[in-house]
Design an enzyme around this catalytic site. Sequence first.
Site, PDB file in Angstrom:
ATOM      1  N   ARG A 161     -17.016   4.149   5.811  1.00 28.19           N
ATOM      2  CA  ARG A 161     -15.913   3.501   5.078  1.00 28.19           C
ATOM      3  C   ARG A 161     -14.774   3.116   6.013  1.00 28.19           C
ATOM      4  NH1 ARG A 161     -15.800   4.880  -0.829  1.00 28.19           N
ATOM      5  NH2 ARG A 161     -13.754   3.953  -0.788  1.00 28.19           N
ATOM      6  N   ASP A 210     -11.887  -0.661  -8.901  1.00 19.93           N
ATOM      7  CA  ASP A 210     -11.861   0.569  -9.690  1.00 19.93           C
ATOM      8  C   ASP A 210     -10.689   0.602 -10.671  1.00 19.93           C
ATOM      9  OD1 ASP A 210     -14.086   1.480  -8.355  1.00 19.93           O
ATOM     10  OD2 ASP A 210     -13.161   3.290  -7.552  1.00 19.93           O
ATOM     11  N   GLU A 255       0.845  -1.197   0.000  1.00 19.44           N
ATOM     12  CA  GLU A 255       0.000   0.000   0.000  1.00 19.44           C
ATOM     13  C   GLU A 255       0.879   1.245   0.000  1.00 19.44           C
ATOM     14  OE1 GLU A 255      -3.225   1.100  -0.144  1.00 19.44           O
ATOM     15  OE2 GLU A 255      -2.481   3.104   0.346  1.00 19.44           O
ATOM     16  N   GLN A 256       0.502   2.220  -0.828  1.00 19.48           N
ATOM     17  CA  GLN A 256       1.338   3.418  -0.954  1.00 19.48           C
ATOM     18  C   GLN A 256       1.365   4.291   0.300  1.00 19.48           C
ATOM     19  OE1 GLN A 256      -0.128   5.878  -4.146  1.00 19.48           O
ATOM     20  NE2 GLN A 256      -2.134   6.159  -3.248  1.00 19.48           N
ATOM     21  N   TYR A 314     -28.275   8.808   4.266  1.00 24.81           N
ATOM     22  CA  TYR A 314     -28.564   7.575   5.010  1.00 24.81           C
ATOM     23  C   TYR A 314     -27.820   7.534   6.339  1.00 24.81           C
ATOM     24  CZ  TYR A 314     -24.413   5.871   2.372  1.00 24.81           C
ATOM     25  OH  TYR A 314     -23.184   5.726   1.782  1.00 24.81           O
TER      26      TYR A 314
HETATM   27  P1  FAD Z   1      -9.725   2.162  -3.787  1.00 23.38           P
HETATM   28  O1  FAD Z   1     -10.720   2.179  -2.674  1.00 23.38           O
HETATM   29  O2  FAD Z   1      -9.459   3.426  -4.510  1.00 23.38           O
HETATM   30  O3  FAD Z   1      -8.340   1.617  -3.186  1.00 23.38           O
HETATM   31  C1  FAD Z   1      -7.129   1.669  -3.901  1.00 23.38           C
HETATM   32  C2  FAD Z   1      -5.969   1.532  -2.919  1.00 23.38           C
HETATM   33  O4  FAD Z   1      -4.746   1.430  -3.670  1.00 23.38           O
HETATM   34  C3  FAD Z   1      -5.809   2.742  -1.989  1.00 23.38           C
HETATM   35  O5  FAD Z   1      -5.559   2.299  -0.682  1.00 23.38           O
HETATM   36  C4  FAD Z   1      -4.609   3.477  -2.591  1.00 23.38           C
HETATM   37  O6  FAD Z   1      -3.880   4.236  -1.624  1.00 23.38           O
HETATM   38  C5  FAD Z   1      -3.781   2.309  -3.123  1.00 23.38           C
HETATM   39  N1  FAD Z   1      -2.870   2.676  -4.217  1.00 23.38           N
HETATM   40  C6  FAD Z   1      -3.137   3.475  -5.288  1.00 23.38           C
HETATM   41  N2  FAD Z   1      -2.056   3.575  -6.092  1.00 23.38           N
HETATM   42  C7  FAD Z   1      -1.075   2.807  -5.523  1.00 23.38           C
HETATM   43  C8  FAD Z   1       0.264   2.508  -5.895  1.00 23.38           C
HETATM   44  N3  FAD Z   1       0.821   3.020  -6.996  1.00 23.38           N
HETATM   45  N4  FAD Z   1       0.995   1.676  -5.099  1.00 23.38           N
HETATM   46  C9  FAD Z   1       0.430   1.150  -3.956  1.00 23.38           C
HETATM   47  N5  FAD Z   1      -0.837   1.417  -3.550  1.00 23.38           N
HETATM   48  C10 FAD Z   1      -1.583   2.229  -4.328  1.00 23.38           C
HETATM   49  N6  FAD Z   1     -19.530   1.892  -3.761  1.00 23.38           N
HETATM   50  C11 FAD Z   1     -20.430   1.093  -3.138  1.00 23.38           C
HETATM   51  O7  FAD Z   1     -20.355  -0.150  -3.252  1.00 23.38           O
HETATM   52  N7  FAD Z   1     -21.429   1.624  -2.386  1.00 23.38           N
HETATM   53  C12 FAD Z   1     -21.576   2.981  -2.232  1.00 23.38           C
HETATM   54  O8  FAD Z   1     -22.490   3.429  -1.530  1.00 23.38           O
HETATM   55  C13 FAD Z   1     -20.649   3.853  -2.897  1.00 23.38           C
HETATM   56  N8  FAD Z   1     -20.759   5.198  -2.776  1.00 23.38           N
HETATM   57  C14 FAD Z   1     -19.861   6.011  -3.434  1.00 23.38           C
HETATM   58  C15 FAD Z   1     -20.024   7.402  -3.355  1.00 23.38           C
HETATM   59  C16 FAD Z   1     -19.146   8.250  -4.033  1.00 23.38           C
HETATM   60  C17 FAD Z   1     -19.333   9.733  -3.955  1.00 23.38           C
HETATM   61  C18 FAD Z   1     -18.082   7.683  -4.792  1.00 23.38           C
HETATM   62  C19 FAD Z   1     -17.106   8.584  -5.523  1.00 23.38           C
HETATM   63  C20 FAD Z   1     -17.903   6.295  -4.864  1.00 23.38           C
HETATM   64  C21 FAD Z   1     -18.804   5.450  -4.194  1.00 23.38           C
HETATM   65  N9  FAD Z   1     -18.681   4.053  -4.268  1.00 23.38           N
HETATM   66  C22 FAD Z   1     -19.596   3.244  -3.661  1.00 23.38           C
HETATM   67  C23 FAD Z   1     -17.579   3.433  -5.042  1.00 23.38           C
HETATM   68  C24 FAD Z   1     -16.407   2.976  -4.169  1.00 23.38           C
HETATM   69  O9  FAD Z   1     -15.962   4.061  -3.375  1.00 23.38           O
HETATM   70  C25 FAD Z   1     -15.249   2.451  -5.024  1.00 23.38           C
HETATM   71  O10 FAD Z   1     -15.742   1.675  -6.091  1.00 23.38           O
HETATM   72  C26 FAD Z   1     -14.304   1.585  -4.179  1.00 23.38           C
HETATM   73  O11 FAD Z   1     -13.678   2.359  -3.181  1.00 23.38           O
HETATM   74  C27 FAD Z   1     -13.230   0.914  -5.061  1.00 23.38           C
HETATM   75  O12 FAD Z   1     -12.385   0.135  -4.267  1.00 23.38           O
HETATM   76  P2  FAD Z   1     -10.948  -0.267  -4.772  1.00 23.38           P
HETATM   77  O13 FAD Z   1     -10.365  -1.137  -3.689  1.00 23.38           O
HETATM   78  O14 FAD Z   1     -10.997  -0.804  -6.152  1.00 23.38           O
HETATM   79  O15 FAD Z   1     -10.116   1.101  -4.894  1.00 23.38           O
END
Ligand code: FAD
Length: 398
Positions: A108, A295, A34-35, A217
């Site tokens: 979160r 994502d 993790e970064q 909510y």
């Molecule tokens: P992230 O949560 O972005 O995690 C990525 C991780 O990788 C982070 O810890 C980051 O620091 C790390 N990282 C990045 N680059 C590097 C690197 N180069 N080297 C090492 N580490 C790195 N989803 C739902 O299911 N329900 C909801 O109600 C909902 N509401 C939302 C509301 C809003 C306004 C928004 C914008 C989004 C919402 N989402 C919701 C979507 C959800 O927030 C994301 O889809 C989710 O956080 C994606 O998870 P992830 O683990 O793929 O990425």
Amino acid sequence: MTDNLSVAVCGAGLGGLTAALALQQRGVDVTLYEQTRQLSEVGAGLQLSANAIRVLDSLGLFDALDRVASRPAGKRVRLWDSGKTWPLFDLGGESQERFGFPYLMIHRADLHDTLRSEFERRAPGRLRLGHRLESFRQDNDTVTMNFADGSTAVHDAMVGADGVHSVVRSGLFGPSDPKFSGCVAWRGVVPAAGLRDELRVPYGTNWIGPHGHVIQYPLRGGELINFVGIVERDDWSVESWNIGGTTEELTNDFDGWHPDVRSLIRAIDTPMKWALNLRSTMPSWSQGRVTLLGDACHPTLPFLAQGACMAIEDGVVLARAIDAHDRLEDAHAAYEEARIERTTAVVTGSADNADRFHNPLLADPARAEEYVSEQWASTRVSGRYDWLFEYDALSVPI
Ligand code: FAD
């Protein structure tokens, strides 16, 4: 294949942590990079439907999450100006009965802490903070990761769970192609004590209006209220969880909205704003020993509240595929086969909801009620949501 397989997960967000736990549960030697130096999550809520709760339960986390989340009685739709209310769906008994698990609304940070502490307990020393991936290369047997501090790590395989600005995705497929959606998301979390009674009811509410919508909510058993306000604007393009705006700007964006919405806005200390981007969906997520999840490969507008749910599902399906196949390439192919169609449907379904939630008819008092009654009729709602909630990531063919 899991015996002696060493897998690196890049990114300890919600998807990366879930994948790491699911891989560890199947006997994989997993290390999470993790970064950030200090792991934390932003102050915001998340809606987690039964499809994600099913996965988290399989990791032994249901009771811990249920203790810190809110279980709303239901979800409803309200009209932006009059406040007229329609039921959306029952999230209490009906979710449990029909989909096997309740719908949870959770901070979160509470979800993130639960996943992280469980991973650290089960795999001590395997969460490596302060490791920002800069580049990587792979050969027939290994993947070498190069970090910003000059260190390197070598593993048999790597999962890019590094979010919407993914370095791993860029390394495999080149940079993504963000296009501004025309919508800005405001967010804030406020203590429920002191808010108007109507804002403290145990319901999730989607307020819908002609050029924006608001999702409200309860979190932490009703102690906090989460606010997300989406508004159509063309003057903000920064995609970040950490940029603040002003109460005045947010208030202007929701000028003319119902007093409940405006009083909630006034209670937010520092509202945060995020420009929502659209990206093309990807036909493939993997190359050789490296694949993607969450994502990093299917970012979506949040209008179905499924982005994190999809990342959580990805994590367990990928772990199952790695467990079930003898070769990584076969596991990645099975994982993509199980996941790409569904996550693409979430991306397109979320974009469709923008038109529905912000429909111009909602500005017309004579037509608005008819429009809402038609669009949120129970059969239409079932068509839009049941396929999401009934999915079982633990048994889909891989
Ligand atoms: P992230 O949560 O972005 O995690 C990525 C991780 O990788 C982070 O810890 C980051 O620091 C790390 N990282 C990045 N680059 C590097 C690197 N180069 N080297 C090492 N580490 C790195 N989803 C739902 O299911 N329900 C909801 O109600 C909902 N509401 C939302 C509301 C809003 C306004 C928004 C914008 C989004 C919402 N989402 C919701 C979507 C959800 O927030 C994301 O889809 C989710 O956080 C994606 O998870 P992830 O683990 O793929 O990425």
